[in-house]
Design an enzyme around this catalytic site. Structure first.
Site, PDB file in Angstrom:
ATOM      1  N   ASP A 185       1.032  -1.253  -0.457  1.00  0.00           N
ATOM      2  CA  ASP A 185       0.097   0.141  -0.043  1.00  0.00           C
ATOM      3  C   ASP A 185       0.848   1.134   0.165  1.00  0.00           C
ATOM      4  OD1 ASP A 185       0.701  -0.522   2.886  1.00  0.00           O
ATOM      5  OD2 ASP A 185      -0.610   0.537   3.493  1.00  0.00           O
ATOM      6  N   HIS A 497       2.098  -8.946  -3.765  1.00  0.00           N
ATOM      7  CA  HIS A 497       0.599  -7.548  -3.358  1.00  0.00           C
ATOM      8  C   HIS A 497       1.983  -6.637  -3.260  1.00  0.00           C
ATOM      9  CE1 HIS A 497      -2.757  -5.920  -1.741  1.00  0.00           C
ATOM     10  NE2 HIS A 497      -2.513  -5.201  -1.162  1.00  0.00           N
ATOM     11  N   ASP A 542       1.519 -17.056  -4.985  1.00  0.00           N
ATOM     12  CA  ASP A 542       2.177 -16.111  -5.624  1.00  0.00           C
ATOM     13  C   ASP A 542       1.642 -15.174  -6.662  1.00  0.00           C
ATOM     14  OD1 ASP A 542       4.311 -14.687  -6.956  1.00  0.00           O
ATOM     15  OD2 ASP A 542       5.241 -16.015  -8.214  1.00  0.00           O
ATOM     16  N   GLU A 551       2.652 -10.176  -0.060  1.00  0.00           N
ATOM     17  CA  GLU A 551       2.733  -9.016   0.075  1.00  0.00           C
ATOM     18  C   GLU A 551       4.017  -8.574   0.643  1.00  0.00           C
ATOM     19  OE1 GLU A 551       0.024  -6.254   2.553  1.00  0.00           O
ATOM     20  OE2 GLU A 551       0.743  -4.426   2.093  1.00  0.00           O
TER      21      GLU A 551
HETATM   22  O1  G3I Z   1      -1.039 -10.990  18.561  1.00  0.00           O
HETATM   23  C1  G3I Z   1      -1.694 -11.533  18.295  1.00  0.00           C
HETATM   24  C2  G3I Z   1      -0.247 -12.468  19.126  1.00  0.00           C
HETATM   25  O2  G3I Z   1      -1.304 -12.446  19.950  1.00  0.00           O
HETATM   26  C3  G3I Z   1      -1.121 -14.205  18.438  1.00  0.00           C
HETATM   27  O3  G3I Z   1      -0.358 -15.610  18.835  1.00  0.00           O
HETATM   28  C4  G3I Z   1      -0.914 -13.617  16.651  1.00  0.00           C
HETATM   29  C5  G3I Z   1      -1.767 -15.845  16.413  1.00  0.00           C
HETATM   30  O4  G3I Z   1      -2.515 -16.005  15.096  1.00  0.00           O
HETATM   31  O5  G3I Z   1      -1.813 -12.779  16.163  1.00  0.00           O
HETATM   32  C6  G3I Z   1      -0.813 -12.335  16.479  1.00  0.00           C
HETATM   33  O6  G3I Z   1      -1.791 -11.142  15.852  1.00  0.00           O
HETATM   34  C7  G3I Z   1      -1.694 -10.854  14.407  1.00  0.00           C
HETATM   35  C8  G3I Z   1      -0.512  -9.458  14.063  1.00  0.00           C
HETATM   36  O7  G3I Z   1      -0.462  -9.806  13.082  1.00  0.00           O
HETATM   37  C9  G3I Z   1       0.225  -9.376  14.767  1.00  0.00           C
HETATM   38  O8  G3I Z   1       1.491 -10.133  14.781  1.00  0.00           O
HETATM   39  C10 G3I Z   1      -3.005 -11.493  13.702  1.00  0.00           C
HETATM   40  O9  G3I Z   1      -3.174 -12.671  13.877  1.00  0.00           O
HETATM   41  C11 G3I Z   1      -2.245 -10.972  12.215  1.00  0.00           C
HETATM   42  O10 G3I Z   1      -3.371 -10.619  11.815  1.00  0.00           O
HETATM   43  C12 G3I Z   1      -1.476  -9.396  12.097  1.00  0.00           C
HETATM   44  O11 G3I Z   1      -0.992  -9.724  10.728  1.00  0.00           O
HETATM   45  C13 G3I Z   1      -0.895  -7.772  10.423  1.00  0.00           C
HETATM   46  C14 G3I Z   1      -1.610  -6.973   9.707  1.00  0.00           C
HETATM   47  O12 G3I Z   1      -0.740  -6.002   9.158  1.00  0.00           O
HETATM   48  C15 G3I Z   1      -3.087  -7.444   9.828  1.00  0.00           C
HETATM   49  O13 G3I Z   1      -3.331  -6.020  10.484  1.00  0.00           O
HETATM   50  C16 G3I Z   1       0.846  -7.970  10.315  1.00  0.00           C
HETATM   51  O14 G3I Z   1       1.801  -8.015  11.233  1.00  0.00           O
HETATM   52  C17 G3I Z   1       1.427  -6.818   9.360  1.00  0.00           C
HETATM   53  O15 G3I Z   1       2.788  -6.430   8.827  1.00  0.00           O
HETATM   54  C18 G3I Z   1       0.325  -6.091   8.594  1.00  0.00           C
HETATM   55  O16 G3I Z   1       0.718  -4.485   8.195  1.00  0.00           O
HETATM   56  C19 G3I Z   1       0.342  -3.971   7.245  1.00  0.00           C
HETATM   57  C20 G3I Z   1      -0.478  -3.162   7.619  1.00  0.00           C
HETATM   58  O17 G3I Z   1      -1.280  -3.237   8.199  1.00  0.00           O
HETATM   59  C21 G3I Z   1      -0.830  -1.518   6.068  1.00  0.00           C
HETATM   60  N1  G3I Z   1       0.390  -2.573   5.010  1.00  0.00           N
HETATM   61  C22 G3I Z   1       0.418  -3.235   4.537  1.00  0.00           C
HETATM   62  C23 G3I Z   1       1.381  -4.172   5.843  1.00  0.00           C
HETATM   63  C24 G3I Z   1       1.710  -5.753   5.309  1.00  0.00           C
HETATM   64  O18 G3I Z   1       1.089  -6.471   5.496  1.00  0.00           O
HETATM   65  O1  9MR Z   2      -3.697  -3.309  -0.175  1.00  0.00           O
HETATM   66  C1  9MR Z   2      -3.864  -3.763   1.544  1.00  0.00           C
HETATM   67  C2  9MR Z   2      -2.435  -4.032   1.370  1.00  0.00           C
HETATM   68  O2  9MR Z   2      -1.347  -3.374   2.511  1.00  0.00           O
HETATM   69  C3  9MR Z   2      -2.716  -4.312   3.758  1.00  0.00           C
HETATM   70  O3  9MR Z   2      -1.989  -5.116   4.046  1.00  0.00           O
HETATM   71  C4  9MR Z   2      -4.266  -5.430   3.533  1.00  0.00           C
HETATM   72  C5  9MR Z   2      -4.554  -5.527   5.018  1.00  0.00           C
HETATM   73  O4  9MR Z   2      -5.192  -4.532   5.396  1.00  0.00           O
HETATM   74  O5  9MR Z   2      -4.953  -4.836   2.934  1.00  0.00           O
HETATM   75  C6  9MR Z   2      -5.246  -4.362   1.555  1.00  0.00           C
HETATM   76  O6  9MR Z   2      -6.019  -3.449   0.960  1.00  0.00           O
HETATM   77  C7  9MR Z   2      -6.763  -4.042   0.738  1.00  0.00           C
HETATM   78  C8  9MR Z   2      -7.943  -3.858   1.206  1.00  0.00           C
HETATM   79  O7  9MR Z   2      -7.757  -4.703   3.075  1.00  0.00           O
HETATM   80  C9  9MR Z   2      -9.374  -4.835   0.496  1.00  0.00           C
HETATM   81  N1  9MR Z   2      -9.980  -4.401  -0.509  1.00  0.00           N
HETATM   82  C10 9MR Z   2      -8.600  -4.783  -1.378  1.00  0.00           C
HETATM   83  C11 9MR Z   2      -6.947  -3.753  -0.540  1.00  0.00           C
HETATM   84  C12 9MR Z   2      -5.849  -4.603  -1.918  1.00  0.00           C
HETATM   85  O8  9MR Z   2      -6.520  -4.237  -2.902  1.00  0.00           O
END
Ligand code: G3I
Ligand code: 9MR
Length: 575
Positions: A185, A497, A542, A551
């Site tokens: 993003d 992604h 992929d 991503e």
């Molecule tokens: O904190 C809990 C932990 O207590 C538990 O044991 C574990 C079991 O699944 O889950 C943990 O939470 C996870 C969290 O990351 C912390 O690692 C969630 O399941 C997981 O869904 C979450 O994923 C994060 C994701 O955003 C959704 O929020 C990723 O770490 C994080 O790298 C990712 O970051 C995104 C940004 O929001 C937007 N930009 C892209 C970026 C990369 O995908």
């Molecule tokens: O592109 C977004 C990515 O960076 C985030 O990790 C992800 C989860 O928050 O969300 C992606 O965006 C998606 C959105 O959540 C739902 N609609 C489609 C988007 C991807 O094209």
């Protein structure tokens, strides 16, 4: 393109091994290569009718055998539900390009052995940050076919209602330009920027002779600062603008209200906002700015006053956090972008206090540093304890004896667990519990970084070898049979992604990005077909739809940058 052509060259055999877009090779190896004195392992799955005990290393071009050996006994590897035999070819030290051969199997992908095996890759994963720059055009002379227009100038950003203050009511327009896009993003998040800046600065602080020498062809090259510090400054300057000048608190993020479409940056024109000040963001800011102050102080002549500005910013942030210790991120109803929410802040406190202490030597920061009970999990955006341990280990000679002993004890006992896991693993991989969560590649690499910290204190060779294995995993010694870095390795992600990779009209993805990797939770179910395989280590696709497994992200690249610097600095003693 490079990757695509190589894939094509392998022709029909690889086509047979393709299962719904995922390569399921039977013989897996780091597809980039090894330094001559590194530990070297390949893995072969027994399920595929393996009927021999022997393996050979063959010249990649001629097929001539250069070394033979015996496979180790088969053992079960639960994450992929496979039985695995290992080939140890660590004694192969002669520079060249090779493949591993086992009768009845496809040859492994080729790999290099040589002192320069990681040169292009190191620069590639560093250059990825240039490709992620917001607010500047990427010119052909630096970006080649990935040249693009500037996007997201962020010179007119609105203060969101959640971030409103007396002097900056909702709707106030501020400037907060530059920085890196977070990931696939186009948003910018302080929590994730903090750990990323911290790790890149650590790569330079711990291994300046390696990381300081990388020339990656960026506009600032030749200005007297190493490129790594030029690149990091692009993001640090953005971070500075995220601090409210009135009180020192730091906005959590600068984002749209919703994610941009799959377009190039210049076509993404949604209004941008700074959203809520939080304790976590403010502490990560304090830690990374304090670290930056210490490091850029060496370049006072090139950036006069910068080190002092960074330190003041860090101190003001730390003071704000002291006065607002529990302001957690709450996603406003009208915002859907990344949350980076975290309610366990002991680690953020520890990291900020550590960096402020190491930079200023002021005892008041030591008094706020509580090492007992601090986690020793691999560094992640959510748990930055490891950032504190790594910096304390780097400065161990300057620590009071009791602190030094505690740092040593924590890192070494931790490493003993990892080494035991690594030795017991059928795949020779020490994997943290989060290896197959969203962004798991960075957790595997994060464990590698803690192993490096332990190795630097103890000299125990197994710690370095286990760290090498973490890099091997990301470069192809995994059951997917593929590198998890775009543009590097014979089989690497072709459809990450990543909005600009998708929208730029260039077939190959922007190179040098580590993808998140296998993640059985498949949180992208709504947008993606089910992944082709269910076992945790195979739960990857992929496909550009897959933000939960494919991503890219700045905080996932940084541990790779760090480990490549470390391996090149440290892999010098005989195995
Ligand atoms: O904190 C809990 C932990 O207590 C538990 O044991 C574990 C079991 O699944 O889950 C943990 O939470 C996870 C969290 O990351 C912390 O690692 C969630 O399941 C997981 O869904 C979450 O994923 C994060 C994701 O955003 C959704 O929020 C990723 O770490 C994080 O790298 C990712 O970051 C995104 C940004 O929001 C937007 N930009 C892209 C970026 C990369 O995908
Ligand atoms: O592109 C977004 C990515 O960076 C985030 O990790 C992800 C989860 O928050 O969300 C992606 O965006 C998606 C959105 O959540 C739902 N609609 C489609 C988007 C991807 O094209």
């Amino acid at each position: 393109m490079h990757t695509y052509l190589q894939t094509m060259r392998c022709g029909v055999l690889w086509t047979l091994a393709l299962v719904a877009g995922t390569v399921q090779a039977e013989l897996q190896v780091n597809q980039v290569g090894f330094l001559p004195l590194a530990a070297k392992w390949a893995a072969v799955s027994v399920g595929s009718g393996l009927q021999t005990n022997a393996f050979a290393v063959v010249n990649a071009a001629t097929g001539a055998t250069v070394q033979e050996g015996l496979l180790r006994p088969a053992a079960d590897w639960a994450p992929a539900g496979q039985r695995i035999r290992l080939a140890d070819f660590s004694t192969l030290q002669t520079p060249g390009h090779y493949r591993i051969r086992v009768a009845g199997q496809l040859d492994s992908a080729p790999f290099e052995v040589g002192g320069g095996a990681y040169e292009a890759l190191s620069k590639g994963v560093m250059k990825a940050y240039y490709f992620a720059r917001a607010g500047m055009p990427l010119e052909v002379r630096y970006a080649g076919v990935y040249a693009r227009q500037a996007g997201h100038p962020d010179t007119e950003v609105r203060v969101h209602a959640s971030a409103a203050s007396a002097l900056r009511p909702a709707g106030t327009v501020i400037a907060s330009p530059q920085g890196w896009y977070d990931a696939g993003d186009y948003n910018k998040y302080i929590v994730n920027s903090g750990i990323t800046v911290g790790l890149l600065l650590a790569a330079y602080e711990h291994f300046p002779q390696i990381a300081g020498a990388w020339q990656v062809n960026i506009p600032e090259q030749g200005n007297g600062l190493p490129d790594v510090l030029n690149e990091v400054a692009w993001n640090v300057d953005w971070m500075l603008s995220m601090q409210d000048p009135a009180d020192g608190g730091v906005y959590h993020k600068l984002t749209n209200l919703r994610f941009d479409g799959e377009v190039m940056p210049d076509a993404a024109t949604e209004p941008r906002y700074v959203v809520q000040k939080t304790t976590a963001a403010t502490l990560d800011f304090a830690a990374s700015m304090a670290m930056a102050s210490r490091i850029y102080a060496q370049y006072e002549a090139q950036r006069p006053g910068y080190a002092r500005q960074l330190l003041l910013a860090a101190q003001r942030a730390f003071a704000w956090a002291g006065a607002h210790p529990q302001v957690f991120y709450v996603q406003p109803a009208d915002v859907v972008t990344g949350k980076y929410e975290d309610q366990q802040l002991a680690d953020e406190w520890a990291w900020a206090a550590t960096e402020l202490w190491l930079t200023t030597k002021a005892p008041r920061y030591r008094r706020q540093l509580d090492l007992a009970g601090l986690s020793s999990a691999p560094p992640s955006w959510q748990d930055v304890s490891g950032m504190a341990w790594m910096s304390l280990a780097q400065h161990i000679a300057a620590l009071p004896a009791a602190d030094a002993a505690q740092v040593r004890q924590a890192l070494q006992s931790n490493a003993q667990h990892y080494i035991a896991d690594w030795q017991a693993s059928a795949y020779r991989l020490a994997l943290p519990p989060t290896a197959f969560h969203w962004g798991g590649t960075s957790a595997v690499l994060g464990e590698g970084m803690l192993l490096v910290a332990a190795y630097r204190l103890s000299g125990e060779r197994a710690a370095l070898d286990a760290a090498q294995s973490a890099v091997d995993y990301v470069l192809g010694r995994n059951p997917l049979g593929q590198s998890l870095v775009t543009g590097f390795g014979t089989h690497s992600p072709l459809h990450p992604h990543h909005r600009s990779s998708r929208a730029d009209g260039v077939e190959a993805p922007v190179p040098g990005f580590v993808v998140g990797g296998p993640n059985p939770k498949q949180q992208d179910k709504a947008e993606c077909p089910p992944y082709p395989s269910a076992p945790p280590a195979l739960a990857y696709v992929d496909d550009a739809c897959s933000y939960a497994s494919n991503e890219v992200a700045i905080n996932w690249n940084a541990p790779m940058v760090y480990l490549l610097a470390a391996l090149q600095a440290l892999t010098s003693s005989a195995h």
